[in-house]
Design a protein around this motif. Structure first.
Motif, mmCIF file in Angstrom:
data_model
loop_
_atom_site.group_PDB
_atom_site.id
_atom_site.type_symbol
_atom_site.label_atom_id
_atom_site.label_comp_id
_atom_site.label_asym_id
_atom_site.label_seq_id
_atom_site.Cartn_x
_atom_site.Cartn_y
_atom_site.Cartn_z
ATOM 1 N N ALA A 108 -4.936 -5.583 -0.737
ATOM 2 C CA ALA A 108 -3.567 -6.071 -0.878
ATOM 3 C C ALA A 108 -3.416 -7.479 -0.315
ATOM 4 C CB ALA A 108 -2.603 -5.114 -0.183
ATOM 5 N N VAL A 134 0.831 -1.198 0.000
ATOM 6 C CA VAL A 134 0.000 0.000 0.000
ATOM 7 C C VAL A 134 0.868 1.253 0.000
ATOM 8 C CG1 VAL A 134 -1.655 1.325 1.368
ATOM 9 C CG2 VAL A 134 -1.980 -1.125 1.066
ATOM 10 N N SER A 146 0.052 2.120 -3.909
ATOM 11 C CA SER A 146 -1.370 2.480 -3.822
ATOM 12 C C SER A 146 -1.749 3.625 -4.750
ATOM 13 C CB SER A 146 -1.733 2.835 -2.383
ATOM 14 O OG SER A 146 -0.983 3.958 -1.942
ATOM 15 N N ASN A 202 -5.473 -4.754 -6.791
ATOM 16 C CA ASN A 202 -4.749 -3.499 -6.596
ATOM 17 C C ASN A 202 -4.249 -3.424 -5.162
ATOM 18 O OD1 ASN A 202 -6.887 -2.048 -4.891
ATOM 19 N ND2 ASN A 202 -8.044 -2.529 -6.768
ATOM 20 N N PHE A 203 -3.474 -2.359 -4.902
ATOM 21 C CA PHE A 203 -2.932 -2.124 -3.571
ATOM 22 C C PHE A 203 -3.530 -0.856 -2.964
ATOM 23 C CE2 PHE A 203 0.264 -4.762 -5.634
ATOM 24 C CZ PHE A 203 0.633 -5.642 -4.634
ATOM 25 N N ARG A 204 -4.776 -0.529 -3.307
ATOM 26 C CA ARG A 204 -5.399 0.698 -2.822
ATOM 27 C C ARG A 204 -5.748 0.628 -1.333
ATOM 28 N NH1 ARG A 204 -7.255 3.756 -7.310
ATOM 29 N NH2 ARG A 204 -5.408 3.877 -8.653
ATOM 30 N N SER A 205 -5.874 -0.574 -0.773
ATOM 31 C CA SER A 205 -6.160 -0.726 0.660
ATOM 32 C C SER A 205 -5.465 -1.992 1.165
ATOM 33 C CB SER A 205 -7.671 -0.818 0.910
ATOM 34 O OG SER A 205 -8.197 -2.001 0.343
#
Length: 592
Positions: A323, A299, A303, A316-319
């Motif tokens: 993750a 993140v 992110s 994705n690595f948005r949260s």
């Protein structure tokens, strides 16, 4: 000079792009690519690209040189199937070796054999002694359901369970009404048989039926079936009927689990699965910790990178939550390379430093440099998409750098190659321990429990200390003394140190695990002689063994000593009384 395909493409205003993101342009990239192939991820795409290639800056042609397939197949066999498996073998071997550590050194072969036997003994559990009822109806039901008197009953139930499972498997979407009615009638017949079976066992065994966990499970499944049928008939709402039907179908599949109890060959894998659960929880906790650490790092690093290609709304690595789900997918070896290279792809109209992607009037400091810690402006909030808020600034970071290789390669090495293989080592260790204890076989434990149940019919784990000699006299070798003469038995009962060490509680009772352990210890001493070695008190197996004798301060030898003292004192008192009686009689004779 003949123009290359790339030059012709440029003349035609075309875009010259790579077919795959990997390459062998230098030794470092070649090592990285071979590592990726060794994980068996996307190696087919790389092989196809190598087969199609015709040279530098030349348009690929399908199946140009198929001999390149040999290079990748040979490397896959040697690198993935051989070398990587050796790596896994080393991990499992060291994992097993750690369990044998004693203090600062390793156990001897004799100690290892004794530890294996002692761990095998720990599996022992008392069983309730089922006795034939005296009442006629219960006796008839008992003779009908018990394997000893009617072995065909369990075989019939197994056949019914298999037939029921096959009938469930034949259900498909769009079945005709005739087929659905036929399967419904079959299900009603099978369910009726299971209800009758449960009723017969309750009548025959009474309260003893509910002392078995398997019987409780069977009874729960039967009750679920009955309740499901009642609800299905009484409910008129079609939507609720569909939900109840699904619930009944799920309960029906629970019958298949009963095969574990009825088929002896299925019990060993099931018991292994249960025995490794505590160890799996420990390794799972370590795995969860690694997931969390890597998720937080992901993140922080990725992110703000704009979504593109395999980096999308789902991956994705948005949260931290997203993750961790993505890392769970990577741990299975699925699609980690595609996400890694998606992070490296160039983005159009991106902002290299996301914190600088604010309004121009708040971007620059006095020296013209970007403010790395801008204040959050509610009028221009940050967002994932421009449509989330009015006048928001979309997060549109550029591609990641070389950190993705360190991040993804280290995660694959630690999690996929190391941690997950600890689960394999744990299962293999449990499987080896379940087969036999080197000195004993499963049949020996079954015979021990069978004889013990005659002295402990309620499975309380204890029998009276006074019954130990009778118990050992009925127990067959190698643990028992049923084949020895009366003189040998008497000598062993009074002189054998292992038998005299059996712990006794305040109620003058002995524990089944302690008795079995000390009898196995006597056997180990006979087999190993002077090489026999005790385990240290801090050894895990020894610690488990001492739990069963916690609070027991005396031993069977102490009981024998006390009983011998009582007998000796009674003999002394008898002799004194006899002497006094003789003296009194002699005095009367002299008086006469």
């Amino acid at each position: 000079k003949i123009p290359t395909s790339r030059e012709i493409c440029a003349c035609l205003n075309g875009d010259w792009v790579q077919t795959i993101p990997q390459n062998f342009n230098n030794v470092l990239r070649g090592f990285a690519l071979l590592f990726e192939i060794s994980t068996t991820e996307s190696w087919v795409d790389v092989m196809h690209a190598a087969i199609d290639q015709r040279g530098i800056d030349i348009q690929p042609v399908r199946d140009n040189n198929r001999l390149w397939a040999l290079f990748f197949v040979i490397f896959l066999v040697l690198g993935a199937f051989f070398i990587i498996e050796l790596f896994v073998g080393v991990i499992i071997e060291n994992f097993s070796r750690l369990s044998e550590i004693k203090g600062l050194g390793l156990m001897t072969d004799a100690q290892r054999q004794w530890a294996s036997t002692q761990q095998f003994i720990m599996r022992i559990r008392p069983e309730v002694l089922l006795r034939r009822p005296k009442r006629k109806l219960r006796a008839i039901c008992y003779d009908f359901i018990m394997p000893g008197s009617n072995p065909w009953f369990d075989r019939f139930i197994v056949a019914i369970i298999i037939a029921n499972s096959i009938s469930i498997a034949t259900i498909s979407f769009g079945d005709s009404d005739e087929k659905s009615m036929f399967l419904g009638i079959l299900n009603l017949i099978f369910s009726s048989i299971f209800v009758i079976e449960a009723a017969l066992k309750v009548i025959a065994l009474g309260k003893g039926y509910f002392q078995s966990r398997w019987n409780i499970f069977d009874f729960t499944v039967v009750c679920g079936l009955v309740i499901g049928f009642v609800l299905k008939v009484s409910i008129s709402d079609q939507r609720l009927v569909g939900s109840v039907s699904s619930l009944v179908s799920l309960i029906r599949m629970g019958r298949l689990i009963r095969l574990i109890r009825l088929v002896k060959q299925l019990r060993a894998p099931f018991n292994i699965m249960l025995s490794v659960l505590p160890g799996m929880v420990n390794i799972g906790a370590l795995l969860l910790l690694l997931f969390f650490v890597y998720a937080v790092c992901g993140v922080q690093l990725y992110s703000t990178i704009a979504l593109q290609g395999e980096l999308n709304e789902q991956a994705n690595f948005r949260s931290v939550g997203n993750a961790m789900l993505l890392l769970l997918r990577f741990s299975t070896g699925e699609g980690w390379m595609s996400v890694m290279y998606a992070l490296l792809e160039e983005r159009e109209n991106c902002c290299q430093d996301i914190w600088c992607c604010q309004r121009e009037d708040s971007l620059l400091e006095e020296g013209g440099m970007c403010d790395s810690n801008p204040e959050y402006d509610e009028a221009y909030p940050w967002c994932l998409h421009e449509g989330d808020y009015p006048n928001c600034i979309e997060i549109n970071g550029c591609s990641a750098g070389a950190s993705v290789f360190v991040y993804f390669y280290s995660f694959t090495m630690i999690v996929s190659f190391l941690i997950l293989n600890l689960f394999v080592g744990l299962v293999l260790q449990a499987f080896e321990a379940s087969n036999e204890g080197e000195l004993l076989e499963p049949a020996d434990l079954e015979h021990f429990v069978s004889v013990w149940s005659k002295f402990d019919p309620e499975a309380t784990w204890f029998i009276n200390a006074s019954d130990v000699q009778s118990f050992l006299s009925r127990l067959q070798p190698p643990l028992g003394m049923a084949r020895q003469g009366s003189d040998e038995k008497g000598e062993l009962f009074t002189k054998d140190p292992c038998l005299l060490e059996i712990a006794v509680n305040d109620k003058k009772q002995v524990n089944i695990v302690n008795v079995a352990t000390l009898l196995a210890k006597r056997l180990a001493k006979e087999k190993q002689g002077d090489q026999f070695g005790e385990l240290s008190d801090d050894h895990p197996i020894q610690s488990r063994a001492t739990r069963h004798i916690a609070g027991m301060s005396s031993t069977l030898g102490d009981v024998y000593t006390q009983e011998a003292g009582v007998i000796l004192r009674a003999v002394v008192r008898f002799k004194k009384r006899r002497r006094l009686a003789e003296q009194t009689n002699n005095g009367l004779d002299h008086a006469v």
